[in-house]
Design a protein around this motif. Structure first.
Motif, PDB file in Angstrom:
ATOM      1  N   ASN A   1       0.853  -1.492   0.016  1.00 14.50           N
ATOM      2  CA  ASN A   1       0.042  -0.014   0.087  1.00 14.50           C
ATOM      3  C   ASN A   1       0.958   1.309  -0.047  1.00 14.50           C
ATOM      4  O   ASN A   1       1.943   1.416   0.796  1.00 14.50           O
ATOM      5  CB  ASN A   1      -0.803   0.104   1.218  1.00 14.50           C
ATOM      6  N   THR A   2       0.838   2.216  -0.915  1.00 21.76           N
ATOM      7  CA  THR A   2       1.357   3.334  -1.106  1.00 21.76           C
ATOM      8  C   THR A   2       0.337   4.353  -0.554  1.00 21.76           C
ATOM      9  O   THR A   2       0.784   5.672  -0.195  1.00 21.76           O
ATOM     10  CB  THR A   2       1.848   3.745  -2.248  1.00 21.76           C
TER      11      THR A   2
ATOM     12  N   PHE B   1      -3.843  -0.599  -2.267  1.00 24.69           N
ATOM     13  CA  PHE B   1      -4.125   0.920  -2.614  1.00 24.69           C
ATOM     14  C   PHE B   1      -2.879   1.433  -2.964  1.00 24.69           C
ATOM     15  O   PHE B   1      -1.859   1.919  -2.366  1.00 24.69           O
ATOM     16  CB  PHE B   1      -4.910   1.498  -1.643  1.00 24.69           C
ATOM     17  N   CYS B   2      -2.586   1.641  -4.201  1.00 25.68           N
ATOM     18  CA  CYS B   2      -1.446   2.051  -4.886  1.00 25.68           C
ATOM     19  C   CYS B   2      -1.583   3.468  -5.772  1.00 25.68           C
ATOM     20  O   CYS B   2      -0.592   3.831  -6.427  1.00 25.68           O
ATOM     21  CB  CYS B   2      -0.663   0.923  -5.820  1.00 25.68           C
ATOM     22  N   GLY B   3      -2.836   3.983  -5.696  1.00 23.95           N
ATOM     23  CA  GLY B   3      -2.799   5.056  -6.770  1.00 23.95           C
ATOM     24  C   GLY B   3      -3.812   5.919  -6.276  1.00 23.95           C
ATOM     25  O   GLY B   3      -3.790   6.911  -5.479  1.00 23.95           O
TER      26      GLY B   3
ATOM     27  N   GLU C   1     -13.491   0.244  -5.031  1.00 30.13           N
ATOM     28  CA  GLU C   1     -13.275   0.952  -6.357  1.00 30.13           C
ATOM     29  C   GLU C   1     -11.828   1.547  -6.673  1.00 30.13           C
ATOM     30  O   GLU C   1     -11.364   1.816  -7.565  1.00 30.13           O
ATOM     31  CB  GLU C   1     -14.351   2.295  -6.547  1.00 30.13           C
ATOM     32  N   LEU C   2     -11.205   1.771  -5.296  1.00 28.61           N
ATOM     33  CA  LEU C   2     -10.196   2.433  -5.409  1.00 28.61           C
ATOM     34  C   LEU C   2      -8.963   1.382  -5.277  1.00 28.61           C
ATOM     35  O   LEU C   2      -7.494   1.616  -5.693  1.00 28.61           O
ATOM     36  CB  LEU C   2      -9.674   3.191  -4.079  1.00 28.61           C
ATOM     37  N   ALA C   3      -9.206   0.034  -5.089  1.00 23.57           N
ATOM     38  CA  ALA C   3      -8.204  -0.987  -5.052  1.00 23.57           C
ATOM     39  C   ALA C   3      -7.507  -1.113  -6.440  1.00 23.57           C
ATOM     40  O   ALA C   3      -8.254  -1.237  -7.591  1.00 23.57           O
ATOM     41  CB  ALA C   3      -9.063  -2.150  -4.585  1.00 23.57           C
ATOM     42  N   CYS C   4      -6.218  -1.227  -6.487  1.00 22.41           N
ATOM     43  CA  CYS C   4      -5.403  -1.804  -7.770  1.00 22.41           C
ATOM     44  C   CYS C   4      -5.412  -2.931  -7.969  1.00 22.41           C
ATOM     45  O   CYS C   4      -4.143  -3.378  -8.057  1.00 22.41           O
ATOM     46  CB  CYS C   4      -4.191  -0.812  -7.948  1.00 22.41           C
ATOM     47  N   ALA C   5      -6.409  -3.847  -7.916  1.00 27.26           N
ATOM     48  CA  ALA C   5      -6.469  -5.263  -8.085  1.00 27.26           C
ATOM     49  C   ALA C   5      -7.829  -5.718  -8.505  1.00 27.26           C
ATOM     50  O   ALA C   5      -8.831  -4.928  -8.195  1.00 27.26           O
ATOM     51  CB  ALA C   5      -5.985  -6.025  -6.912  1.00 27.26           C
ATOM     52  N   ASP C   6      -7.896  -6.872  -8.753  1.00 25.35           N
ATOM     53  CA  ASP C   6      -9.277  -7.371  -9.075  1.00 25.35           C
ATOM     54  C   ASP C   6      -9.904  -7.733  -7.954  1.00 25.35           C
ATOM     55  O   ASP C   6      -9.457  -8.522  -6.980  1.00 25.35           O
ATOM     56  CB  ASP C   6      -9.253  -8.647  -9.761  1.00 25.35           C
TER      57      ASP C   6
END
Length: 310
Positions: A5-6, A166-168, A184-189
């Motif tokens: 997580n960033t 969460f990376c973006g 909706e914010l997760a950078c994955a499926d």
């Protein structure tokens, strides 16, 4: 664990970004929240200080008012304060705490409503066994189980949230943290997590709602065998319970039983069950319950009399 997580904080867009509307929302929801606190704390105080309200029904009502107070407090104060700032932010840790408390007290309210339905079923359909089945020890154990069940449900929500990377993007188009907007914010499926969310929160809401409505249908059907006075009193109590059940569960089912898609109306529906229902519940239970109203009147009369004698 929180992995890769960033993102360390989120921006909450709230209900609106318009400065004028934010001022209106601040005043409106401050009034609603203070009304929620006053109404529920009045019920809590009345039940705790009155021997006339010592039955299991009021024991459960005490915990319903307590859960309503805490449920609203997990959302409303922060939402009200956020309307005063230009850009509302919440840290990742604070977000998780809000998810936990929101789901804990929301789930506790669901379980207490189920216990209240069980209490009414035994009182109306099995009156001769009422004091055997619903004694103080049994009621205490049932409430304890409700607290444990709520804790388990909330921990599942936290584990699901921690599994999201969460990376973006970090802008939440909502006024509080919940798994739906976080997905909706997760950078994955998030397909599997969404299925787990629906099978957890969605199933609890839907199954509980169906069970409650069926139980009240059975209760109302059994009232045919009661006297006119008994029917009137039981009907008044049951209608209060059914009204609260519908107001709370219908919005929750709409939010938690569908795929991970959001609609503009979602925030307004969330307002209804996070702010509106806790505010309305004390009004529903006091206005439709003569016993609570009479007890409150006696307590206030006694307090005013004692104040005059000083």
């Amino acid at each position: 664990m929180q992995l890769n997580n960033t993102v360390t904080e989120f921006i909450l867009l709230g209900l609106t970004q318009d400065p004028l509307w934010k001022k209106t929302i601040f005043i409106l929801f401050l009034v609603f929240y203070l009304g929620t606190l006053c109404g529920n704390l009045l019920i809590i105080t009345t039940i705790k200080t009155s021997q006339a309200l010592a039955s299991p029904m009021y024991f459960f009502l005490f915990y319903l008012s307590l859960s309503d107070t805490c449920f609203s407090t997990s959302i409303a104060p922060r939402m009200i304060v956020d309307t005063l700032v230009k850009q509302a932010t919440i840290t990742f840790t604070e977000c998780l705490i809000q998810v936990f408390t929101f789901h804990f007290f929301g789930c506790l309210e669901i379980f207490i409503l189920i216990l209240m339905a069980v209490d009414r079923y035994v009182a109306i359909c099995k009156p001769l066994h009422y004091m055997t089945f619903m004694n103080s020890r049994v009621c205490g154990v049932l409430v304890a189980v409700a607290w444990v069940g709520s804790c388990v449900h909330s921990l599942v929500q936290i584990l699901l949230a921690l599994s999201l990377p969460f990376c973006g993007p970090n802008v939440i188009d909502h006024y509080f943290c919940d798994l739906e907007p976080l997905l909706e914010l997760a950078c994955a499926d998030t397909y599997v997590i969404n299925l787990l969310l629906v099978s957890n929160s969605g199933a609890i809401c839907t199954v509980s709602f169906v069970l409650l409505m069926v139980s009240y249908v059975v209760i109302l059907h059994s009232l045919r065998n009661h006297s006119a006075e008994g029917r009137r009193k039981a009907l008044s109590t049951c209608i209060s319970h059914i009204t609260v059940v519908i107001l709370f569960f219908v919005p929750c089912i709409f939010i938690y039983t569908r795929p991970a898609t959001t609609f503009p109306v979602d925030k307004m529906i969330a307002v209804f069950y996070t702010i509106g229902t806790p505010f309305l519940n004390p009004l529903i239970y006091t206005l439709r319950n003569a016993e609570v109203k009479n007890t409150m009147s006696r307590l206030w009369s006694k307090k005013l009399t004692s104040d005059d004698m000083r």
